[in-house]
Design a protein around this motif. Structure first.
Motif, PDB file in Angstrom:
ATOM      1  N   GLY A 162       0.818  -1.213   0.000  1.00  0.00           N
ATOM      2  CA  GLY A 162       0.000   0.000   0.000  1.00  0.00           C
ATOM      3  C   GLY A 162       0.843   1.249   0.000  1.00  0.00           C
ATOM      4  O   GLY A 162       0.530   2.223  -0.700  1.00  0.00           O
ATOM      5  N   ALA A 163       1.954   1.252   0.756  1.00  0.00           N
ATOM      6  CA  ALA A 163       2.835   2.419   0.805  1.00  0.00           C
ATOM      7  C   ALA A 163       3.600   2.590  -0.497  1.00  0.00           C
ATOM      8  O   ALA A 163       3.681   3.687  -1.041  1.00  0.00           O
ATOM      9  CB  ALA A 163       3.804   2.280   1.979  1.00  0.00           C
ATOM     10  N   LEU A 164       4.161   1.504  -1.013  1.00  0.00           N
ATOM     11  CA  LEU A 164       4.973   1.584  -2.230  1.00  0.00           C
ATOM     12  C   LEU A 164       4.141   1.999  -3.435  1.00  0.00           C
ATOM     13  O   LEU A 164       4.559   2.850  -4.229  1.00  0.00           O
ATOM     14  CB  LEU A 164       5.635   0.229  -2.487  1.00  0.00           C
ATOM     15  CG  LEU A 164       6.609   0.179  -3.671  1.00  0.00           C
ATOM     16  CD1 LEU A 164       7.810   1.073  -3.409  1.00  0.00           C
ATOM     17  CD2 LEU A 164       7.067  -1.248  -3.932  1.00  0.00           C
ATOM     18  N   ARG A 165       2.953   1.406  -3.582  1.00  0.00           N
ATOM     19  CA  ARG A 165       2.090   1.692  -4.738  1.00  0.00           C
ATOM     20  C   ARG A 165       1.115   2.839  -4.478  1.00  0.00           C
ATOM     21  O   ARG A 165       0.372   3.231  -5.369  1.00  0.00           O
ATOM     22  CB  ARG A 165       1.281   0.436  -5.088  1.00  0.00           C
ATOM     23  CG  ARG A 165       2.121  -0.806  -5.380  1.00  0.00           C
ATOM     24  CD  ARG A 165       3.007  -0.619  -6.588  1.00  0.00           C
ATOM     25  NE  ARG A 165       2.218  -0.352  -7.788  1.00  0.00           N
ATOM     26  CZ  ARG A 165       2.720  -0.002  -8.963  1.00  0.00           C
ATOM     27  NH1 ARG A 165       4.041   0.162  -9.093  1.00  0.00           N
ATOM     28  NH2 ARG A 165       1.943   0.213  -9.998  1.00  0.00           N
ATOM     29  N   GLU A 166       1.156   3.370  -3.250  1.00  0.00           N
ATOM     30  CA  GLU A 166       0.235   4.433  -2.839  1.00  0.00           C
ATOM     31  C   GLU A 166      -1.210   4.021  -3.126  1.00  0.00           C
ATOM     32  O   GLU A 166      -2.013   4.777  -3.675  1.00  0.00           O
ATOM     33  CB  GLU A 166       0.584   5.749  -3.528  1.00  0.00           C
ATOM     34  CG  GLU A 166       1.962   6.264  -3.133  1.00  0.00           C
ATOM     35  CD  GLU A 166       2.236   7.680  -3.628  1.00  0.00           C
ATOM     36  OE1 GLU A 166       1.378   8.227  -4.344  1.00  0.00           O
ATOM     37  OE2 GLU A 166       3.298   8.231  -3.290  1.00  0.00           O
ATOM     38  N   TRP A 208      -1.523   5.849  12.262  1.00  0.00           N
ATOM     39  CA  TRP A 208      -1.411   7.286  11.970  1.00  0.00           C
ATOM     40  C   TRP A 208      -0.676   7.526  10.650  1.00  0.00           C
ATOM     41  O   TRP A 208      -1.105   8.363   9.835  1.00  0.00           O
ATOM     42  CB  TRP A 208      -0.677   7.983  13.108  1.00  0.00           C
ATOM     43  CG  TRP A 208      -0.469   9.449  12.860  1.00  0.00           C
ATOM     44  CD1 TRP A 208      -1.377  10.459  13.010  1.00  0.00           C
ATOM     45  CD2 TRP A 208       0.733  10.065  12.368  1.00  0.00           C
ATOM     46  NE1 TRP A 208      -0.828  11.663  12.658  1.00  0.00           N
ATOM     47  CE2 TRP A 208       0.465  11.460  12.253  1.00  0.00           C
ATOM     48  CE3 TRP A 208       1.987   9.585  12.028  1.00  0.00           C
ATOM     49  CZ2 TRP A 208       1.435  12.350  11.812  1.00  0.00           C
ATOM     50  CZ3 TRP A 208       2.949  10.478  11.580  1.00  0.00           C
ATOM     51  CH2 TRP A 208       2.669  11.848  11.479  1.00  0.00           C
ATOM     52  N   LEU A 209       0.420   6.799  10.427  1.00  0.00           N
ATOM     53  CA  LEU A 209       1.167   6.954   9.174  1.00  0.00           C
ATOM     54  C   LEU A 209       0.314   6.565   7.971  1.00  0.00           C
ATOM     55  O   LEU A 209       0.315   7.253   6.938  1.00  0.00           O
ATOM     56  CB  LEU A 209       2.433   6.090   9.205  1.00  0.00           C
ATOM     57  CG  LEU A 209       3.596   6.594  10.064  1.00  0.00           C
ATOM     58  CD1 LEU A 209       4.713   5.555  10.107  1.00  0.00           C
ATOM     59  CD2 LEU A 209       4.130   7.918   9.523  1.00  0.00           C
ATOM     60  N   ALA A 210      -0.420   5.458   8.097  1.00  0.00           N
ATOM     61  CA  ALA A 210      -1.270   5.004   6.991  1.00  0.00           C
ATOM     62  C   ALA A 210      -2.365   6.016   6.691  1.00  0.00           C
ATOM     63  O   ALA A 210      -2.643   6.325   5.519  1.00  0.00           O
ATOM     64  CB  ALA A 210      -1.887   3.651   7.342  1.00  0.00           C
ATOM     65  N   GLN A 211      -2.985   6.544   7.746  1.00  0.00           N
ATOM     66  CA  GLN A 211      -4.052   7.531   7.543  1.00  0.00           C
ATOM     67  C   GLN A 211      -3.492   8.841   6.991  1.00  0.00           C
ATOM     68  O   GLN A 211      -4.134   9.495   6.150  1.00  0.00           O
ATOM     69  CB  GLN A 211      -4.782   7.785   8.867  1.00  0.00           C
ATOM     70  CG  GLN A 211      -5.566   6.584   9.376  1.00  0.00           C
ATOM     71  CD  GLN A 211      -6.632   6.129   8.387  1.00  0.00           C
ATOM     72  OE1 GLN A 211      -6.433   5.185   7.625  1.00  0.00           O
ATOM     73  NE2 GLN A 211      -7.755   6.820   8.371  1.00  0.00           N
ATOM     74  N   ILE A 245      -2.446  11.412  -0.253  1.00  0.00           N
ATOM     75  CA  ILE A 245      -2.709  10.873  -1.593  1.00  0.00           C
ATOM     76  C   ILE A 245      -4.019  11.431  -2.134  1.00  0.00           C
ATOM     77  O   ILE A 245      -4.113  11.869  -3.294  1.00  0.00           O
ATOM     78  CB  ILE A 245      -2.754   9.331  -1.560  1.00  0.00           C
ATOM     79  CG1 ILE A 245      -1.372   8.762  -1.258  1.00  0.00           C
ATOM     80  CG2 ILE A 245      -3.277   8.769  -2.887  1.00  0.00           C
ATOM     81  CD1 ILE A 245      -1.362   7.270  -0.987  1.00  0.00           C
ATOM     82  N   LYS A 246      -5.028  11.439  -1.283  1.00  0.00           N
ATOM     83  CA  LYS A 246      -6.333  11.964  -1.698  1.00  0.00           C
ATOM     84  C   LYS A 246      -6.269  13.459  -1.986  1.00  0.00           C
ATOM     85  O   LYS A 246      -6.912  13.951  -2.928  1.00  0.00           O
ATOM     86  CB  LYS A 246      -7.380  11.682  -0.619  1.00  0.00           C
ATOM     87  CG  LYS A 246      -7.779  10.214  -0.517  1.00  0.00           C
ATOM     88  CD  LYS A 246      -8.841   9.999   0.550  1.00  0.00           C
ATOM     89  CE  LYS A 246      -9.291   8.548   0.580  1.00  0.00           C
ATOM     90  NZ  LYS A 246     -10.324   8.320   1.638  1.00  0.00           N
TER      91      LYS A 246
END
Length: 279
Positions: free
Chosen positions: A74-78, A258-261, A267-268
């Motif tokens: 999820g992080a690499l491909r955003e 928190w980092l994921a959110q 991104i949004k």
């Protein structure tokens, strides 16, 4: 825009680095667990989950693999969907850990009873599972203990039971012995002072605590206190350290959410700005 992009990149690769390590650790645990269960021929057997180290490794490895995979991809491909799955998985894991911790605190006696029952199951299955045998030996040597309540609990194992014939009868595993610098696999053999006419009856189940052979040398002496007692003492003595470790794990999990959110939000925001510029 530059600062937004910079912080977004920093969050992205921080999340990626953490989760790729987490995912790799999970993969290693999965491989070890599957190999171990395959070697024992019980890959799909989960009946003895509580006393089977391989099954526990399999479950822990699967959870780490799942969370780590969605996190680093999820992080690499955003990928917003993957990031949301990662965050939700961490939240569920955190809530589950909190619930288990609260229940364990509220129901101390029940937890003690369940742990004791599983420890007795481990004693009975000691010779049937090599992974379990190694885990029991490590536990007894680490906590300097023998059995659950005391060393006589090894009478629950058919091989060590005094009423049975065999080289190990009326003995305990070598890991009960006090010697630390070297391992003597024959230490603990025939350690109990046993008379068949006194103890091989249905009325008397255990050889009494004071019936250790009197001529046992220092190099063959054993720990007499049970592991449940010594583990409870260790837990109570290191309560603050355990609490600190649990708090640290919770902070890491909350930080991951928190980092994921944060990355999802950025991104949004970038996506929304891109569409706004090209309307």
């Amino acid at each position: 825009m530059g600062s937004v992009w910079g912080s977004r990149t920093m969050i992205k690769y921080s999340l990626f680095a953490f989760n790729i390590v987490f995912w790799l650790l999970g993969t290693v645990l999965l491989v070890i667990a599957i190999w171990s269960k395959t070697e024992k021929g019980n890959l799909m057997d989960f009946n003895s989950m509580a006393i089977d180290p391989a099954t526990i490794l399999l479950i822990v490895g699967a959870i780490m693999f799942w969370i780590g995979f969605f996190g680093w991809v999820g992080a690499l491909r955003e990928n917003v969907t993957f990031l949301q799955v990662f965050a939700m998985s961490l939240v569920i894991l955190f809530l589950g850990e909190a619930a288990v911790g609260i229940l364990a605190f509220v129901m101390k006696e029940k937890v003690r009873e369940v742990v004791s029952e599983h420890m007795f199951d481990a004693i009975r299955a000691y010779r049937d599972d090599s992974d379990l045998r190694d885990a029991v030996n490590v536990a007894q040597r680490t906590f300097k203990c023998c059995g659950v309540r005391n060393f006589t609990d090894w009478q629950e194992n058919v091989y060590f039971k005094c009423c049975n014939e065999g080289i190990e009868s009326c003995g305990v595993p070598y890991s009960c012995c006090k010697m630390e610098l070297q391992v003597n696999l024959f230490c603990g053999v025939k350690i109990m002072d046993y008379k068949e006419e006194d103890y091989c009856t249905n009325n008397i189940k255990y050889v009494p605590m004071n019936h250790l052979k009197s001529d046992v040398g220092e190099e063959e002496s054993i720990h007499e206190t049970g592991c449940l007692v010594t583990m409870e003492h260790w837990f109570n003595t290191n309560l603050y350290s355990i609490g600190g470790a649990a708090f640290g794990v919770a902070v890491i999990q909350i930080g991951g959410v928190w980092l994921a959110q944060s990355l999802t939000h950025k991104i949004k925001s970038v996506t929304a700005g891109y569409y706004h510029q090209h309307k």
